[in-house]
Scaffold this active site. Structure first.
Site, PDB file in Angstrom:
ATOM      1  N   SER A 281      25.160 -66.229   9.055  1.00  0.00           N
ATOM      2  CA  SER A 281      25.495 -67.646   9.118  1.00  0.00           C
ATOM      3  C   SER A 281      24.866 -68.304  10.354  1.00  0.00           C
ATOM      4  O   SER A 281      23.661 -68.204  10.575  1.00  0.00           O
ATOM      5  CB  SER A 281      27.022 -67.809   9.106  1.00  0.00           C
ATOM      6  N   MET A 282      25.688 -68.932  11.212  1.00  0.00           N
ATOM      7  CA  MET A 282      25.178 -69.566  12.422  1.00  0.00           C
ATOM      8  C   MET A 282      24.540 -68.543  13.356  1.00  0.00           C
ATOM      9  O   MET A 282      23.665 -68.890  14.168  1.00  0.00           O
ATOM     10  CB  MET A 282      26.319 -70.291  13.127  1.00  0.00           C
ATOM     11  N   ASP A 527      26.296 -70.935  -1.541  1.00  0.00           N
ATOM     12  CA  ASP A 527      27.197 -69.788  -1.471  1.00  0.00           C
ATOM     13  C   ASP A 527      28.643 -70.207  -1.175  1.00  0.00           C
ATOM     14  O   ASP A 527      29.454 -69.397  -0.759  1.00  0.00           O
ATOM     15  CB  ASP A 527      26.716 -68.782  -0.420  1.00  0.00           C
ATOM     16  N   HIS A 578      30.039 -66.990   1.020  1.00  0.00           N
ATOM     17  CA  HIS A 578      29.394 -67.016   2.326  1.00  0.00           C
ATOM     18  C   HIS A 578      29.934 -65.966   3.291  1.00  0.00           C
ATOM     19  O   HIS A 578      29.162 -65.288   3.985  1.00  0.00           O
ATOM     20  CB  HIS A 578      29.551 -68.408   2.926  1.00  0.00           C
TER      21      HIS A 578
END
Length: 624
Positions: A281-282, A527, A578
């Site tokens: 992710s980030m 997602d 996700h």
């Protein structure tokens, strides 16, 4: 109580069943089952839907009461201080005996149905000769790292070394000491660092990210399987960070990038093998920023050859390389799909406890979250008449990102594209927020090689893969693993906020549901959190453009369709969600192959329309 203790262990340790999706080399895994297929079929059909629904309904009722109390902050009808001594034994005593028995039996069936999958992926990989080869370093995503207090001032001592993010302590503090919790969790609006008297730091080690709260795993499945092929704290490491900070302040306050560089260099020196980096992710944006920082003079001072010398592979899991659209409404009005689609009672409770303005204020006072505002403008996300991911049956383009039905207010005069939405947010927020975002991040597109090379020297550009390039590392391998096929927020209907008790100017038009519009939210492909264009464009197309990848770094895409198990609350071993994808069997299998030096066996696999959408993006390889 014993069944609840077992349930907590179950929730943290296992997934629902073996992946229906074959591993990259199509090898069979049937020998890893502990229960037979016949037994598993019997387990799943047992008890019937009526008893299952009775348990779910009963538990839902108890949960609804708890949520009502949680959100009732200042409601005089509920004395929240009395909740401090409530425990699970007292809740159980209040439940009907028959409901408890049904819960115990259902829990037993679920445990029998899913326990066989614990460590199964690692055991299978080990049986194929895959062992720990490269040192592994994991960079987690936003909000998944626990944050603990190290403040020693009198008001903060009660929380010393307690997690105020990612624990039940957080939940209790949020209910019983909301003002104190907000004071700890929000950064100083001027400096972007700790407020006076407050010291909150990222937890460290595997414990920082294995579980969010007891029973809700994040990285634990991956850790289980890595351990099964020989990884432990001597050759694997979690590089946790305080995700609230702007990226430049990771180094200013915590020397995060210096520590990460040092840990990578030591791992390579000890093992005589390059490292494999995992990011989620980030965390993928953080790692991309690190690649620039580590090379730059006056920063990491590693020089242009550092990445090629120390990094074997980058596993980019669900990376939001071009941001996440749901970040826009979060900082504009403190909302997103999860709040927009609550029922009226829940909305009332949420507003009483933590209003839209308070939520927006918290999001803005966490500058790291604003790193995920969408990148690429109209070239990627479309204009008022067109977007790359528009569907044939659409009446209104996704390019109309924020839409208004009533244009009579100055706040709702015209629909907004993504490019127009950011200045709109700045106009409807405090000046410190605009200064922080502009000083920390960049959201444009560089159309020439010269622009890209010039941007390599500008730290605010380092999160943006459309304004900078990959490292000059021809031996680096990038693997993009992400989920597809789950509805994801793509556009919103807004209206003027006429509530006299709120401080926000606009709010999601939750009363509008019509066709594809659900409570003011329009869904697209992704997602569930990150849009397909963000997770897939750079991997499938952007990094094939020469100015963004002059060293021709190899990039492989492996998409994972969202095929949730309806019996599993986390989606089971075939989820593409996700966060829950971190427990997916095929993802764990792919990770072990790369870490074990077998990444070359992975074949590119695409299920979505990303190649079509990528061709529609208005970014061109003018210097091919």
């Amino acid at each position: 109580m014993s069944f609840l203790r077992r349930r907590r262990r179950l929730a943290g340790d296992s997934s629902s069943d073996e992946s229906r999706e074959p591993s990259p080399d199509q090898e069979k895994k049937d020998d890893l089952r502990v229960v037979t297929a016949k037994e598993l079929h019997t387990l799943k059909k047992s008890r019937g839907t009526k008893r299952r629904n009775l348990w779910i309904f009963g538990l839902g009722g108890i949960f609804g009461i708890a949520v009502a109390a949680f959100f009732a902050g200042s409601n005089d009808l509920i004395d929240l201080s009395s909740l401090a001594d409530v425990n699970m034994e007292s809740i159980l005593d209040a439940l009907p005996a028959g409901l408890v028995r049904d819960a115990q039996e259902l829990q037993k069936h679920e445990r029998d149905a899913v326990n066989y999958d614990s460590f199964a992926v690692g055991l299978h990989a080990r049986s194929q000769g895959i062992t720990a080869t490269h040192p592994v370093i994991m960079i987690p995503g936003v909000i998944s790292t626990g944050l603990e207090s190290w403040g020693t001032e009198e008001p903060t001592r009660q929380y010393f070394r307690k997690r105020l993010w990612g624990s039940w302590t957080m939940m209790r503090a949020l209910v019983l000491d909301k003002a104190g919790w907000k004071k700890h969790i929000m950064l100083d609006k001027t400096t972007g660092l700790d407020p006076p008297g407050i010291k909150l730091r990222a937890a460290q080690g595997f414990d920082a990210t294995d579980f969010f709260i007891t029973g809700y795993w994040i990285w634990n499945k991956i850790l289980e399987n890595l351990a099964t092929i020989g990884y432990d704290p001597t050759n694997a490491f979690t590089a946790a960070y305080d995700w609230r900070l702007s990226y430049k302040n990771y180094e200013t306050r915590d020397q995060y990038f210096t520590r990460l560089k040092s840990h990578i260099e030591v791992a390579v020196q000890v093992s005589n093998k390059k490292t494999v980096l995992l990011s989620h992710s980030m965390g993928s944006q953080v790692l991309y920023y690190f690649f620039h920082w580590v090379e730059a003079d006056g920063y990491g001072n590693g020089g242009p050859a550092w990445v090629d010398a120390y990094i074997d592979s980058w596993i980019n899991i669900s990376g939001c390389m071009l941001g996440a659209l749901k970040g826009m409404p979060a900082v504009l009005s403190g909302e997103m799909k999860d709040t927009a689609q609550l029922n009226a009672f829940a909305v009332y409770g949420l507003e009483k406890f933590l209003s839209r303005h308070e939520r927006a204020e918290i999001f803005r006072a966490m500058p790291g979250i604003s790193s995920m505002l969408p990148i690429g403008g109209e070239a990627v996300w479309g204009n008022s008449t067109w977007a790359p991911d528009d569907r044939p049956e659409q009446n209104t383009s996704f390019g109309n990102f924020i839409r208004f039905r009533d244009h009579n207010s100055t706040h709702t005069a015209k629909n907004l594209t993504v490019s127009e939405a950011l200045p709109y947010i700045f106009a409807h927020t405090e000046s410190w927020y605009k200064d922080m975002v502009i000083g920390s991040y960049s959201h444009g597109v560089a159309h020439t090689r010269k622009e890209v090379e010039d941007n390599q020297l500008i730290p605010a550009k380092w999160i943006n893969p459309l304004e900078t390039r990959l490292p000059l590392a021809p031996n680096l391998k990038i693997y993009c693993f992400y989920g597809v096929g789950k509805d994801t927020e793509r556009a919103y209907y807004y209206k003027e906020d006429t509530d006299p008790l709120t401080q926000t100017n606009v709010t999601i038009d939750t009363g509008f549901t019509n066709g594809v519009v659900d409570h003011g939210v329009i869904m697209g492909e992704g997602d569930g959190t990150v849009n397909l264009l963000s997770s897939g464009y750079m991997c499938s197309r952007g990094w094939k453009i020469k100015r963004y990848n002059p060293a021709k770094v190899q990039v492989k895409v492996y998409e994972m369709p969202h095929e949730p198990d309806r019996f599993s609350p986390r989606g089971g071993p075939n989820t593409g969600d996700h966060v829950d994808i971190l427990g997916r069997s095929s993802l764990n299998d792919l990770i072990l192959r790369v870490a074990g030096g077998r990444g070359e066996l992975i074949e590119e696999t695409i299920h979505s329309n990303i190649l079509k959408y990528a061709e529609n993006v208005r970014i061109y390889d003018n210097e091919a």
